[in-house]
Design a protein around this motif. Structure first.
Motif, PDB file in Angstrom:
ATOM      1  N   VAL A  33      29.512 -18.467 -10.305  1.00 30.91           N
ATOM      2  CA  VAL A  33      28.798 -18.686 -11.565  1.00 30.91           C
ATOM      3  C   VAL A  33      29.507 -19.845 -12.258  1.00 30.91           C
ATOM      4  CG1 VAL A  33      28.241 -17.662 -13.813  1.00 30.91           C
ATOM      5  CG2 VAL A  33      28.106 -16.275 -11.754  1.00 30.91           C
ATOM      6  N   PRO A  34      28.760 -20.800 -12.860  1.00 35.99           N
ATOM      7  CA  PRO A  34      29.415 -21.928 -13.541  1.00 35.99           C
ATOM      8  C   PRO A  34      30.452 -21.462 -14.566  1.00 35.99           C
ATOM      9  CG  PRO A  34      27.048 -22.269 -13.444  1.00 35.99           C
ATOM     10  CD  PRO A  34      27.303 -20.880 -12.948  1.00 35.99           C
ATOM     11  N   LEU A  35      31.531 -22.203 -14.660  1.00 39.38           N
ATOM     12  CA  LEU A  35      32.632 -22.000 -15.604  1.00 39.38           C
ATOM     13  C   LEU A  35      33.564 -20.851 -15.239  1.00 39.38           C
ATOM     14  CD1 LEU A  35      30.684 -22.535 -18.969  1.00 39.38           C
ATOM     15  CD2 LEU A  35      31.890 -24.249 -17.594  1.00 39.38           C
ATOM     16  N   PHE A  36      33.335 -20.201 -14.110  1.00 42.87           N
ATOM     17  CA  PHE A  36      34.228 -19.127 -13.666  1.00 42.87           C
ATOM     18  C   PHE A  36      34.772 -19.459 -12.282  1.00 42.87           C
ATOM     19  CE2 PHE A  36      31.667 -16.903 -16.850  1.00 42.87           C
ATOM     20  CZ  PHE A  36      32.673 -16.321 -17.599  1.00 42.87           C
ATOM     21  N   ILE A  59      29.998 -13.058 -11.589  1.00 48.14           N
ATOM     22  CA  ILE A  59      29.494 -13.008 -10.216  1.00 48.14           C
ATOM     23  C   ILE A  59      27.980 -13.158 -10.240  1.00 48.14           C
ATOM     24  CG2 ILE A  59      29.285 -11.588  -8.138  1.00 48.14           C
ATOM     25  CD1 ILE A  59      31.891 -10.205  -8.959  1.00 48.14           C
ATOM     26  N   ALA A  60      27.457 -14.040  -9.391  1.00 49.42           N
ATOM     27  CA  ALA A  60      26.006 -14.270  -9.342  1.00 49.42           C
ATOM     28  C   ALA A  60      25.279 -13.007  -8.879  1.00 49.42           C
ATOM     29  CB  ALA A  60      25.698 -15.425  -8.400  1.00 49.42           C
ATOM     30  N   LYS A  61      24.106 -12.789  -9.431  1.00 55.25           N
ATOM     31  CA  LYS A  61      23.279 -11.635  -9.040  1.00 55.25           C
ATOM     32  C   LYS A  61      22.600 -11.880  -7.688  1.00 55.25           C
ATOM     33  CE  LYS A  61      22.307 -10.228 -13.814  1.00 55.25           C
ATOM     34  NZ  LYS A  61      23.647 -10.416 -14.179  1.00 55.25           N
ATOM     35  N   THR A  62      22.455 -13.154  -7.331  1.00 58.01           N
ATOM     36  CA  THR A  62      21.896 -13.537  -6.041  1.00 58.01           C
ATOM     37  C   THR A  62      22.934 -14.350  -5.282  1.00 58.01           C
ATOM     38  OG1 THR A  62      19.657 -13.595  -6.950  1.00 58.01           O
ATOM     39  CG2 THR A  62      20.016 -14.757  -4.878  1.00 58.01           C
TER      40      THR A  62
END
Length: 194
Positions: free
Chosen positions: A35-38, A166-169
Motif C-alpha cells: 500500500v502506498p506510504l507503507f 496491506i492491500a485487500k487485493t
C-alpha cells in the motif's frame, strides 16, 4: 527410399502425439500486497510446479506456501503463521482448463489464452478466470500471467490495527517455461527395410 521416408514421417507423427504433458518445477510466482506510504510487502516463490496436459487442455499449478521468500524474515514468519497458516494449509493449488488450447498452434509469437478453473488457498476455493500468454521458446513453452487475489475470498484475516497497511487485493504474477515431459529421451530408430 519410400519406406525410409514413411518410417521417418510415422516417427515424427508419433513424437508429436506423444508430447501430451509439459511440466516444470521452477515456476516463479511473485506477489505484492503493498500500500502506498507503507512498507513494501512482496514475496517470490521460485519452486512452483506446473503441469499442462495437452490432450485435455488441463492446467495445474501447485505452490508450497513456505517456499515464498520475503526481504525480511519477520514478514515471512507473519505470512506463514498468522495469515496463510501454512502448517495447516501448506499448498496453494490452481486447477483449470485452457480455453481453445492446441499445442500445435503455439509459435514464437506470444498468444493470449484464458484459463478457467478453481484456486484452492487457505482451506477455501474460488472459481477464477485468468489470462495467460504463451509462446514457444527453445526450452519448451513460456507462460506468463498476472491475476489478482482478493484476500477476503479466502478468509485470510488481517488484524484491524494493520489492515490499512496491506492491500485487500494481492497482485500475483506467474512466469514459467514448461518442458515436454520425456521428449529428450525419444530417439529416432531407423530400420532399413531393403
Amino acid at each position: 527410399m519410400k519406406r525410409f521416408t514413411l518410417l521417418i514421417l510415422l516417427f515424427t507423427a508419433f513424437s508429436i502425439l506423444a508430447q501430451d504433458k509439459f511440466r516444470t518445477s521452477t515456476a516463479i510466482v511473485n506477489f505484492e500486497a503493498s500500500v502506498p506510504l507503507f512498507e513494501e510487502i512482496k514475496a517470490v516463490n521460485k519452486l512452483g510446479t506446473i503441469v499442462i496436459e495437452t490432450k485435455t487442455s488441463e492446467f495445474v499449478c501447485v505452490l508450497f506456501i513456505k517456499d515464498f521468500t520475503f526481504k525480511l524474515d519477520l514478514m515471512k514468519q507473519h505470512f506463514n503463521e498468522n495469515y496463510l497458516e501454512s502448517d495447516r494449509y501448506p499448498k496453494a493449488v490452481f486447477k483449470g482448463r485452457i480455453t481453445k488450447f492446441d499445442v500445435n498452434e503455439i509459435t514464437d509469437l506470444e498468444k493470449e489464452y484464458q484459463i478457467k478453473g478453481k484456486l484452492y488457498l487457505h482451506g477455501k476455493s474460488k472459481n477464477i478466470e485468468v489470462k495467460a500468454f504463451m509462446k514457444k521458446v527453445s526450452e519448451g513453452i513460456q507462460i506468463t500471467s498476472d491475476f489478482p487475489i482478493i484476500i477476503s475470498d479466502f478468509d485470510i484475516e488481517v488484524p484491524y490495527t494493520i489492515a490499512g497497511k496491506i492491500a485487500k487485493t494481492v497482485n500475483t504474477e506467474l512466469t514459467a517455461v514448461v518442458e515436454c515431459d520425456g521428449c529428450d529421451t525419444k530417439q529416432i530408430v531407423v530400420v532399413d527395410t531393403n
